[in-house]
Design a protein around this motif. Sequence first.
Motif, PDB file in Angstrom:
ATOM      1  N   SER A 108       0.845  -1.196   0.000  1.00 56.69           N
ATOM      2  CA  SER A 108       0.000   0.000   0.000  1.00 56.69           C
ATOM      3  C   SER A 108       0.879   1.243   0.000  1.00 56.69           C
ATOM      4  CB  SER A 108      -0.914  -0.028   1.226  1.00 56.69           C
ATOM      5  OG  SER A 108      -0.152   0.186   2.385  1.00 56.69           O
ATOM      6  N   GLY A 109       0.257   2.398   0.310  1.00 57.55           N
ATOM      7  CA  GLY A 109       1.024   3.641   0.330  1.00 57.55           C
ATOM      8  C   GLY A 109       1.931   3.733   1.548  1.00 57.55           C
ATOM      9  N   GLY A 110       1.597   3.004   2.599  1.00 55.51           N
ATOM     10  CA  GLY A 110       2.391   3.099   3.825  1.00 55.51           C
ATOM     11  C   GLY A 110       3.150   1.830   4.172  1.00 55.51           C
ATOM     12  N   GLY A 115       3.547   1.866  -2.845  1.00 55.27           N
ATOM     13  CA  GLY A 115       2.593   2.910  -3.241  1.00 55.27           C
ATOM     14  C   GLY A 115       3.247   4.286  -3.156  1.00 55.27           C
ATOM     15  N   ASP A 139       3.724   7.031  -5.985  1.00 58.07           N
ATOM     16  CA  ASP A 139       3.273   8.418  -5.808  1.00 58.07           C
ATOM     17  C   ASP A 139       4.410   9.405  -6.063  1.00 58.07           C
ATOM     18  OD1 ASP A 139       0.796   7.397  -5.190  1.00 58.07           O
ATOM     19  OD2 ASP A 139       1.056   7.554  -3.020  1.00 58.07           O
ATOM     20  N   GLY A 163      -0.323   6.139  -8.277  1.00 60.95           N
ATOM     21  CA  GLY A 163      -0.390   4.771  -8.795  1.00 60.95           C
ATOM     22  C   GLY A 163      -1.239   4.606 -10.051  1.00 60.95           C
ATOM     23  N   PRO A 164      -2.528   4.984  -9.987  1.00 61.69           N
ATOM     24  CA  PRO A 164      -3.391   4.786 -11.154  1.00 61.69           C
ATOM     25  C   PRO A 164      -2.907   5.573 -12.376  1.00 61.69           C
ATOM     26  CG  PRO A 164      -4.693   5.279  -9.198  1.00 61.69           C
ATOM     27  CD  PRO A 164      -3.272   5.464  -8.811  1.00 61.69           C
ATOM     28  N   GLU A 201       0.066   3.825 -13.894  1.00 58.37           N
ATOM     29  CA  GLU A 201      -0.408   2.639 -14.613  1.00 58.37           C
ATOM     30  C   GLU A 201      -0.994   3.012 -15.974  1.00 58.37           C
ATOM     31  OE1 GLU A 201      -3.501   0.252 -12.717  1.00 58.37           O
ATOM     32  OE2 GLU A 201      -2.898  -1.461 -13.954  1.00 58.37           O
ATOM     33  N   GLY A 260      -3.563  -0.959  -1.740  1.00 60.87           N
ATOM     34  CA  GLY A 260      -3.971  -0.243  -2.949  1.00 60.87           C
ATOM     35  C   GLY A 260      -3.194  -0.623  -4.199  1.00 60.87           C
ATOM     36  N   VAL A 261      -1.916  -0.977  -4.039  1.00 62.54           N
ATOM     37  CA  VAL A 261      -1.089  -1.307  -5.204  1.00 62.54           C
ATOM     38  C   VAL A 261      -1.592  -2.590  -5.887  1.00 62.54           C
ATOM     39  CG1 VAL A 261       1.282  -1.753  -5.980  1.00 62.54           C
ATOM     40  CG2 VAL A 261       0.878  -0.138  -4.132  1.00 62.54           C
ATOM     41  N   ASN A 295      -3.132  -2.661  -9.360  1.00 63.94           N
ATOM     42  CA  ASN A 295      -2.336  -2.562 -10.583  1.00 63.94           C
ATOM     43  C   ASN A 295      -2.359  -3.880 -11.360  1.00 63.94           C
ATOM     44  OD1 ASN A 295       0.303  -2.797 -12.149  1.00 63.94           O
ATOM     45  ND2 ASN A 295       0.263  -0.631 -11.607  1.00 63.94           N
ATOM     46  N   THR A 330      -8.131  -2.228  -0.189  1.00 64.37           N
ATOM     47  CA  THR A 330      -7.675  -0.906   0.239  1.00 64.37           C
ATOM     48  C   THR A 330      -8.282  -0.620   1.619  1.00 64.37           C
ATOM     49  OG1 THR A 330      -9.517   0.058  -0.949  1.00 64.37           O
ATOM     50  CG2 THR A 330      -7.447  -0.050  -2.125  1.00 64.37           C
ATOM     51  N   ASP A 331      -7.893   0.511   2.206  1.00 64.24           N
ATOM     52  CA  ASP A 331      -8.331   0.772   3.576  1.00 64.24           C
ATOM     53  C   ASP A 331      -9.854   0.846   3.675  1.00 64.24           C
ATOM     54  OD1 ASP A 331      -5.743   0.743   4.276  1.00 64.24           O
ATOM     55  OD2 ASP A 331      -5.544   2.890   4.599  1.00 64.24           O
TER      56      ASP A 331
HETATM   57  O1  KG4 Z   1      -4.140   0.696   0.511  1.00 63.72           O
HETATM   58  P1  KG4 Z   1      -4.270   2.093   0.049  1.00 63.72           P
HETATM   59  O2  KG4 Z   1      -5.573   2.525  -0.562  1.00 63.72           O
HETATM   60  O3  KG4 Z   1      -3.988   3.106   1.207  1.00 63.72           O
HETATM   61  C1  KG4 Z   1      -2.892   3.023   2.054  1.00 63.72           C
HETATM   62  O4  KG4 Z   1      -1.792   3.431   1.622  1.00 63.72           O
HETATM   63  O5  KG4 Z   1      -3.059   2.540   3.187  1.00 63.72           O
HETATM   64  O6  KG4 Z   1      -3.105   2.335  -1.003  1.00 63.72           O
HETATM   65  C2  KG4 Z   1      -2.905   3.572  -1.633  1.00 63.72           C
HETATM   66  C3  KG4 Z   1      -1.667   3.447  -2.468  1.00 63.72           C
HETATM   67  C4  KG4 Z   1      -1.257   4.774  -3.102  1.00 63.72           C
HETATM   68  O7  KG4 Z   1       0.128   4.957  -2.905  1.00 63.72           O
HETATM   69  C5  KG4 Z   1      -1.608   4.592  -4.562  1.00 63.72           C
HETATM   70  O8  KG4 Z   1      -0.787   5.339  -5.445  1.00 63.72           O
HETATM   71  C6  KG4 Z   1      -1.426   3.111  -4.755  1.00 63.72           C
HETATM   72  O9  KG4 Z   1      -1.899   2.541  -3.567  1.00 63.72           O
HETATM   73  N1  KG4 Z   1      -2.188   2.628  -5.904  1.00 63.72           N
HETATM   74  C7  KG4 Z   1      -1.637   2.075  -7.004  1.00 63.72           C
HETATM   75  C8  KG4 Z   1      -2.702   1.831  -7.899  1.00 63.72           C
HETATM   76  N2  KG4 Z   1      -3.873   2.230  -7.318  1.00 63.72           N
HETATM   77  C9  KG4 Z   1      -3.534   2.707  -6.085  1.00 63.72           C
HETATM   78  N3  KG4 Z   1      -0.376   1.790  -7.292  1.00 63.72           N
HETATM   79  C10 KG4 Z   1      -0.123   1.238  -8.497  1.00 63.72           C
HETATM   80  N4  KG4 Z   1      -1.074   0.994  -9.442  1.00 63.72           N
HETATM   81  C11 KG4 Z   1      -2.373   1.268  -9.182  1.00 63.72           C
HETATM   82  N5  KG4 Z   1      -3.312   1.025 -10.098  1.00 63.72           N
END
Ligand code: KG4
Length: 356
Positions: free
Chosen positions: A137-139, A164, A168, A181-182, A185, A276-277, A280, A307-308
Amino acid sequence: MTVLGIETSCDETAAAVVRGPQARKILSNTIRSQIDEHTEFGGVVPEIAARAHIEILDRIVAEAMREADCGWDDIDAVAATAGPGLIGGVIVGFMTAKAIAMAAGKTLIGVNHLEGHALTARLTDDLDFPFLLLLVSGGHSQFLLVRGVGDYERLGTTIDDAIGEAFDKTAKLLGLPYPGGPHVEKMALKGDAGRFRLPRPLLDRPGLDMSFAGLKTALRTQAKKLEPVDDQTVADLCAAFQLAVADVLAARTKSALDLFRARHPGTAPVIVVAGGVAANQQIRKALTAAAEDAGARFVAPPMRLCTDNAAMIAWAGIERLCAGPVDDMHLSPRPRWPLDSERAGKLGAGKKGAKV
Ligand code: KG4
Ligand code: ZN
């Protein structure tokens, strides 16, 4: 049991009502994303996040209760994320849960956010222990061996940026919007991954740790050489970056499955992906192929539960209640809270270490 879950550790304000453990039913799952509040800053601003949680959490909880058609009498316990995460938001969610639990006379469960992710596949796919979890994820970016409720071993983690976060930051330096991320992609679909050769950090070393900061730096160096970069170059850089991440994850997933087999020789290996990743498509494909090559089952819960969200927090609450009596009234919210404290000690309590 019917449990109200609350999640506020990052930029989603969420509440959900879940029933289990036999029925495994999500009665409601309400989420409000704060993306609009943070977009202009190119990332999540902790203070803004905390204030946005305060402003809306009571309404989100009311909505989740209404949608589930539940009154307080129908609820057995309140579960809320007590960490790890942005501490302002965690305090808002956990103290709200404490207040509700106290006022309504319910059991309070302080859930580790990572445990929420780790146990989600048991809500969606009726999975038995043990299994492997890849949280991206992002964290967080880590491989976890999930042996039971409260019994986790972190097998490997990023030593710098979460994946993530790397997506970003890459997006930001290429002038793409947040969250990156999106957008990366989407651009990668139009790009040629072969034009730039980016490194596969740490893959020459044994173990399951990963590193993504160097990858981002290599990309910046390439981009700087070609400034001003045109759209095709941005697309090619995105494609090369995404391929490098997918390669690293696939290779580490294979090693993780080898390790799983060595530890649990009699158990059919399963790898679950969350975060979130996992949205992808290229990364998903790479992980599916890696699992298939290794003869393992690949489980990806639906994206809204990857995701969260608060359904995973409510479910983790149900799992904790099933495991034994709980009373977290005296637990304090915490910014860092590794699932296996033994391993965290070795990494130290640095800015990134224990959290990632
Ligand atoms: O799990 P999440 O919704 O929230 C937390 O970080 O807890 O993950 C968000 C992360 C972000 O860094 C976002 O850029 C990434 O997931 N993300 C992606 C994609 N969709 C979201 N990374 C790569 N490809 C994607 N399609
Ligand atoms: Zn998360």
